[in-house]
Design an enzyme around this catalytic site. Structure first.
Site, PDB file in Angstrom:
ATOM      1  N   HIS A 119       0.809  -1.215   0.000  1.00 18.59           N
ATOM      2  CA  HIS A 119       0.000   0.000   0.000  1.00 18.59           C
ATOM      3  C   HIS A 119       0.846   1.272   0.000  1.00 18.59           C
ATOM      4  O   HIS A 119       0.335   2.370   0.246  1.00 18.59           O
ATOM      5  CB  HIS A 119      -0.951   0.002   1.197  1.00 18.59           C
ATOM      6  CG  HIS A 119      -2.249   0.697   0.924  1.00 18.59           C
ATOM      7  ND1 HIS A 119      -2.504   1.973   1.311  1.00 18.59           N
ATOM      8  CD2 HIS A 119      -3.365   0.281   0.287  1.00 18.59           C
ATOM      9  CE1 HIS A 119      -3.720   2.331   0.939  1.00 18.59           C
ATOM     10  NE2 HIS A 119      -4.270   1.315   0.315  1.00 18.59           N
ATOM     11  N   ASP A 181      -7.639   4.210   8.826  1.00 23.83           N
ATOM     12  CA  ASP A 181      -8.962   4.150   8.195  1.00 23.83           C
ATOM     13  C   ASP A 181      -9.134   2.891   7.346  1.00 23.83           C
ATOM     14  O   ASP A 181     -10.257   2.445   7.119  1.00 23.83           O
ATOM     15  CB  ASP A 181      -9.178   5.389   7.315  1.00 23.83           C
ATOM     16  CG  ASP A 181      -9.412   6.636   8.144  1.00 23.83           C
ATOM     17  OD1 ASP A 181     -10.041   6.533   9.212  1.00 23.83           O
ATOM     18  OD2 ASP A 181      -8.962   7.723   7.732  1.00 23.83           O
ATOM     19  N   GLU A 292     -13.288  12.776  12.692  1.00 24.19           N
ATOM     20  CA  GLU A 292     -12.617  13.101  11.437  1.00 24.19           C
ATOM     21  C   GLU A 292     -13.469  14.134  10.695  1.00 24.19           C
ATOM     22  O   GLU A 292     -14.427  14.692  11.247  1.00 24.19           O
ATOM     23  CB  GLU A 292     -12.398  11.849  10.578  1.00 24.19           C
ATOM     24  CG  GLU A 292     -11.281  10.953  11.070  1.00 24.19           C
ATOM     25  CD  GLU A 292     -10.786   9.969  10.012  1.00 24.19           C
ATOM     26  OE1 GLU A 292     -11.154  10.131   8.818  1.00 24.19           O
ATOM     27  OE2 GLU A 292     -10.036   9.045  10.382  1.00 24.19           O
TER      28      GLU A 292
END
Length: 543
Positions: A119, A181, A292
């Site tokens: 990632h 997240d 958030e």
């Protein structure tokens, strides 16, 4: 037969030519994202590398072909082919490999990169003509839970995915405290950066919630470290971008797990009101469990899109609300609870919401399981994969902005530099650094409160328009240029620089400590070459 001038040049300047081709190859990749091939690697050099690595007695195995998949990452912009991929079955496999390369000294320029779930955004987990270690193959030791005392924890392989830890810990009614997240990432990957999400204001980032690490250094040494034992390595590795060692095991703090989540979104049209409410929530003792937010610029039918997951408190008013042509700010919060506590939770949420100044018609709520909430991004991933829109370039930009300059940043960027948010979400939320442990390699602005702003753009392949890679990269560059010229005091999260001078500026006064740790734990600069911080000490450099 007399040699021609051309033959003489090639014979006596082969090293120079190889270096030149390498430099040109890197430039072409940065400009056009072409895939690196081993242009100047002779068959004999590869056979020497293969022969050398094959001599190692390991439980796993090396692969010397069919490894295109490790030459790309989520960013999908940099593609560097390695010479070999190690699929380890034990920590000893990693240690033996690194010790072998270290013992070869400067007779080789082999580097080593640990790759988790792939990632990374800018080729950070790649090793051009080096060795990539597939950390997901390392599943030993198996997860071990310790929950008899007051401080429960889990010992887990660094190659394990956070989503798997979530599922296994929930069987015991436990959960890690802090998350990212997106949960389909490896433990070692997030701990090498920081691991920041909406729980960070309460528990700090993931690097805050680690009791102990096992690390394999660039010399092949296996070292157990913690705040009390080998503390210099412990703090260095946390947020250390893989520069000092490869994390192979982590001891992660746990706490009792909730079963349900109240998930809420509201909108603001004024940035000052929005940021004041966010800052109030992260500084309150009794607050939400997750805070958030994101920026929405010129989006049509925004609230209608929310209806697939959320329910409006006032459907009639929500239907009349228009988001088109506006800059809006969404506050996203969540409260964890158990079903038997529902009445008290609802009452507590009402009190918290009564102190906020959002647009009343935009209150949307949802009730989901704890797992559904934490794994929410994966649902979006699956939808994008079905449409073929997941494996595209992701020119993401993640910034940490000090609280004192957030209004200057917002005024210039939201609505001026950026005129829409159609390329991907823009996350924005404050975190309180007082909850963070000191001494890690993670670099932040100097102020106690800072904002994480993440421009999570996706580019359409082959497009030359506003949704194309070059256009988005130019926008990113304008944002960075503004920060530099206005002296915003910004620091990049998941940083990417191409020169050591830029890295020195990034680390500032902490560069000396960072460089010392590199020389101590990875003196030949073997590890994590994809960050382009240090250049491998090799025979090539000596010449």
């Amino acid at each position: 037969m007399k040699s021609s001038p051309t033959h003489f040049f090639f014979k006596h300047n082969s090293m120079l030519l190889r270096l030149l081709i390498f430099i040109l190859g890197i430039c072409s990749i940065n400009r056009s994202n072409l895939c690196c091939d081993q242009l100047f690697a002779t068959p004999s050099s590869f056979s020497v590398i293969q022969s050398s690595l094959k001599q190692l007695k390991i439980e796993g195995y090396f692969s010397f072909k069919n490894f295109d998949h490790v030459a790309k990452d989520f960013g999908n912009r940099y593609h560097f082919l390695p010479s070999a991929v190690l699929y380890p079955k034990s920590v000893s496999d990693i240690s033996s490999t690194l010790k072998h390369i270290f013992d070869m000294g400067t007779t080789t320029d082999l580097t080593v990169a640990a790759r988790g779930h792939g990632h990374s955004l800018e080729g950070q987990a790649q090793a051009y003509r080096g060795v990539v270690i597939s950390m997901e193959s390392l599943r030993a030791p198996a997860m071990r839970f310790h929950h008899a005392g007051e401080l429960p924890f889990i010992d887990v392989s660094a190659g394990e995915l956070w989503i798997n830890i979530l599922h296994e810990s929930l069987k015991l009614g436990l959960t890690p405290k802090s998350w990212t997240d997106y949960l389909h990432l490896t433990v070692g990957g997030t701990l090498s950066n920081a691991g920041i999400s909406g729980q960070a204001f309460k528990h700090g980032p993931q690097i805050n919630n680690v009791y102990q690490l096992e690390v394999v250094t660039g010399k092949g040494e296996v070292i157990t470290c913690s705040k009390e034992q080998n503390a210099d390595l412990f703090y260095g590795v946390l947020g250390g971008l893989g520069q000092f060692g490869i994390i192979t095991r982590a001891r992660i703090a746990l706490q009792p797990a909730p079963k349900k989540v109240k998930w809420i979104r509201v909108l603001y049209s004024d940035f000052s009101t929005f940021s004041n409410d966010q800052e109030q929530l992260i500084s309150s003792k009794d607050s939400f469990d997750y805070v958030e937010g994101f920026v929405i610029i010129n989006r049509t039918g925004l609230l209608n899109n929310w209806r697939s997951t959320f329910n409006p408190k006032d459907p009639l008013l929500a239907r009349k609300f228009s988001s088109e042509g506006r800059v809006l700010y969404c506050l996203e919060v969540a409260k964890y609870f158990n079903p038997e506590d529902t009445p008290n939770t609802d009452q507590n949420i009402d009190v918290l919401l009564s102190k906020l100044n959002y647009i009343e018609s935009t209150l949307f709520q949802s009730e989901v399981s704890y797992v559904e909430f934490l794994d929410r991004v994966h649902v979006s991933e699956m939808k994008l994969q079905e449409k073929g829109l997941w494996d595209v370039p992701h020119p993401w930009l993640n910034l940490l902005i000090p609280k004192s300059r957030i209004h200057d940043f917002a005024q210039e960027v939201f609505g001026k530099i950026l005129t829409d948010t159609s390329h991907g979400p823009i996350l924005i939320y404050p975190v309180n650094k007082s909850k963070w442990i000191k001494g890690t390699s993670m670099v932040t602005p100097e102020e106690d409160v800072m904002y994480l702003i993440a421009f999570l753009s996706s580019a359409m392949p082959s497009s030359t328009g506003k949704d194309g890679l070059e256009h988005i990269l130019n926008k990113n560059k304008k944002i960075l240029n503004f920060c530099n010229k206005a002296h915003i005091g910004m620091k990049q999260y998941l940083p990417h620089y191409t020169t050591q001078e830029d890295w020195k500026v990034h680390f500032g006064p902490r560069w000396e400590t960072f460089a010392r740790r590199k020389s101590t734990y990875d003196p030949l600069f073997i590890l994590a070459p994809g960050h382009r911080i240090f250049e491998r000490a090799s025979l090539l450099q000596q010449r």
